[in-house]
Design a protein around this motif. Structure first.
Motif, PDB file in Angstrom:
ATOM      1  N   TYR A 155      -5.549   1.295   7.858  1.00  0.00           N
ATOM      2  CA  TYR A 155      -5.486   2.664   7.339  1.00  0.00           C
ATOM      3  C   TYR A 155      -6.400   2.870   6.138  1.00  0.00           C
ATOM      4  CZ  TYR A 155      -2.426   4.972  10.542  1.00  0.00           C
ATOM      5  OH  TYR A 155      -1.940   5.588  11.664  1.00  0.00           O
ATOM      6  N   ALA A 194      -1.013  -0.101   1.391  1.00  0.00           N
ATOM      7  CA  ALA A 194      -1.544   0.458   2.642  1.00  0.00           C
ATOM      8  C   ALA A 194      -2.165  -0.640   3.506  1.00  0.00           C
ATOM      9  CB  ALA A 194      -2.576   1.539   2.348  1.00  0.00           C
ATOM     10  N   ASP A 195      -1.868  -0.582   4.776  1.00  0.00           N
ATOM     11  CA  ASP A 195      -2.432  -1.527   5.741  1.00  0.00           C
ATOM     12  C   ASP A 195      -3.965  -1.416   5.713  1.00  0.00           C
ATOM     13  OD1 ASP A 195      -1.472  -3.138   8.354  1.00  0.00           O
ATOM     14  OD2 ASP A 195      -3.343  -2.067   8.782  1.00  0.00           O
ATOM     15  N   ASN A 252       3.727  12.143   8.428  1.00  0.00           N
ATOM     16  CA  ASN A 252       3.852  11.491   9.730  1.00  0.00           C
ATOM     17  C   ASN A 252       3.078  12.272  10.794  1.00  0.00           C
ATOM     18  OD1 ASN A 252       5.871   9.585   8.748  1.00  0.00           O
ATOM     19  ND2 ASN A 252       7.251  11.342   8.688  1.00  0.00           N
ATOM     20  N   CYS A 289       5.849   4.452  10.264  1.00  0.00           N
ATOM     21  CA  CYS A 289       5.677   4.464   8.813  1.00  0.00           C
ATOM     22  C   CYS A 289       6.896   5.135   8.179  1.00  0.00           C
ATOM     23  CB  CYS A 289       4.405   5.217   8.457  1.00  0.00           C
ATOM     24  SG  CYS A 289       4.087   5.316   6.698  1.00  0.00           S
ATOM     25  N   ASN A 290       7.417   4.535   7.135  1.00  0.00           N
ATOM     26  CA  ASN A 290       8.612   5.053   6.457  1.00  0.00           C
ATOM     27  C   ASN A 290       8.279   5.633   5.081  1.00  0.00           C
ATOM     28  OD1 ASN A 290      11.447   5.482   6.535  1.00  0.00           O
ATOM     29  ND2 ASN A 290      11.768   3.738   5.186  1.00  0.00           N
ATOM     30  N   GLN A 291       7.017   5.920   4.822  1.00  0.00           N
ATOM     31  CA  GLN A 291       6.593   6.386   3.504  1.00  0.00           C
ATOM     32  C   GLN A 291       6.863   7.861   3.251  1.00  0.00           C
ATOM     33  OE1 GLN A 291       2.449   4.610   3.451  1.00  0.00           O
ATOM     34  NE2 GLN A 291       3.093   4.298   1.334  1.00  0.00           N
ATOM     35  N   ASN A 329       0.160   7.539  12.860  1.00  0.00           N
ATOM     36  CA  ASN A 329       1.335   7.042  12.134  1.00  0.00           C
ATOM     37  C   ASN A 329       2.526   7.897  12.566  1.00  0.00           C
ATOM     38  OD1 ASN A 329      -0.022   9.133  10.399  1.00  0.00           O
ATOM     39  ND2 ASN A 329       1.789   8.851   9.134  1.00  0.00           N
ATOM     40  N   GLU A 341       2.619   0.608   5.926  1.00  0.00           N
ATOM     41  CA  GLU A 341       2.365   1.653   4.944  1.00  0.00           C
ATOM     42  C   GLU A 341       0.953   2.165   5.176  1.00  0.00           C
ATOM     43  OE1 GLU A 341       3.207   0.515   0.917  1.00  0.00           O
ATOM     44  OE2 GLU A 341       5.267  -0.047   1.414  1.00  0.00           O
ATOM     45  N   VAL A 342       0.758   3.463   4.998  1.00  0.00           N
ATOM     46  CA  VAL A 342      -0.548   4.064   5.233  1.00  0.00           C
ATOM     47  C   VAL A 342      -1.230   4.521   3.945  1.00  0.00           C
ATOM     48  CG1 VAL A 342       0.056   4.737   7.594  1.00  0.00           C
ATOM     49  CG2 VAL A 342       0.417   6.358   5.717  1.00  0.00           C
ATOM     50  N   ARG A 386       6.159  -1.459  11.723  1.00  0.00           N
ATOM     51  CA  ARG A 386       6.088  -0.460  10.654  1.00  0.00           C
ATOM     52  C   ARG A 386       5.106  -0.927   9.574  1.00  0.00           C
ATOM     53  NH1 ARG A 386      11.569   0.802   9.327  1.00  0.00           N
ATOM     54  NH2 ARG A 386      11.568  -1.199   8.310  1.00  0.00           N
TER      55      ARG A 386
END
Length: 158
Positions: free
Chosen positions: A107, A103-104, A125, A64-66, A31, A97-98, A95
């Motif tokens: 992941y 969450a994808d 990250n 990822c922007n989390q 990520n 989410e993890v 992009r």
């Protein structure tokens, strides 16, 4: 049993790709983020990719922007940054989410199935998951773990 080949993801630019395209390869899933203190790891990831790609390594980058909103750009901006700043040639995806409810699925699976991971959230990250040629996760590396230090584990799997 689930393997990497059971997932589909969307590449930067919008095309869906079956991860079965990486069957039989050693895969490092990361990520990534463009505005993070760890962002210079792109250089090390690209070096690993260039060194081992012909032997069967794939690196898959998932913006990822989390974490501190350090990947706020559009898909086009992310692609441009990776290309111009670090000359990234390994596959990059849209992009995701993890962690958390959004969450994808990839992941969720990685966190649950990687030995020693204990279904723990991704901490920041540039966390890395190493997957063997059979599509099974074998090791997780923290966000501060230098890409170059993964080379020995990659070589064992190649």
């Amino acid at each position: 049993m689930t393997s990497l080949s059971d997932f589909d993801e969307t590449r930067l630019g919008g095309a869906t790709e079956a991860l079965s395209a990486y069957a039989g390869r050693v895969v490092l899933v990361v990520n990534v983020a463009s505005q993070c203190g760890n962002t210079p790891q792109y250089e090390g990831l690209e070096a690993l990719y260039r060194q081992y790609e012909r032997q069967g390594l794939a690196i898959l980058g998932f913006p990822c922007n989390q974490f501190g909103e350090q990947e706020p750009g559009t898909s086009a901006e992310i692609a441009e940054f990776c290309s111009l700043t670090y000359n990234v040639t390994f596959p990059m995806f849209e992009r995701i989410e993890v962690n958390g409810a959004g969450a994808d699925p990839l992941y969720r699976w990685l966190k649950r199935e990687t030995p020693g991971s204990g279904d723990a959230d991704v901490e920041w990250n540039f966390a890395k998951f190493l997957i063997d040629r059979d599509g099974r996760p074998v090791k997780r590396y923290g966000d501060k773990f230098p890409p170059a230090d993964i080379a020995g584990d990659i070589e064992k799997l190649l």
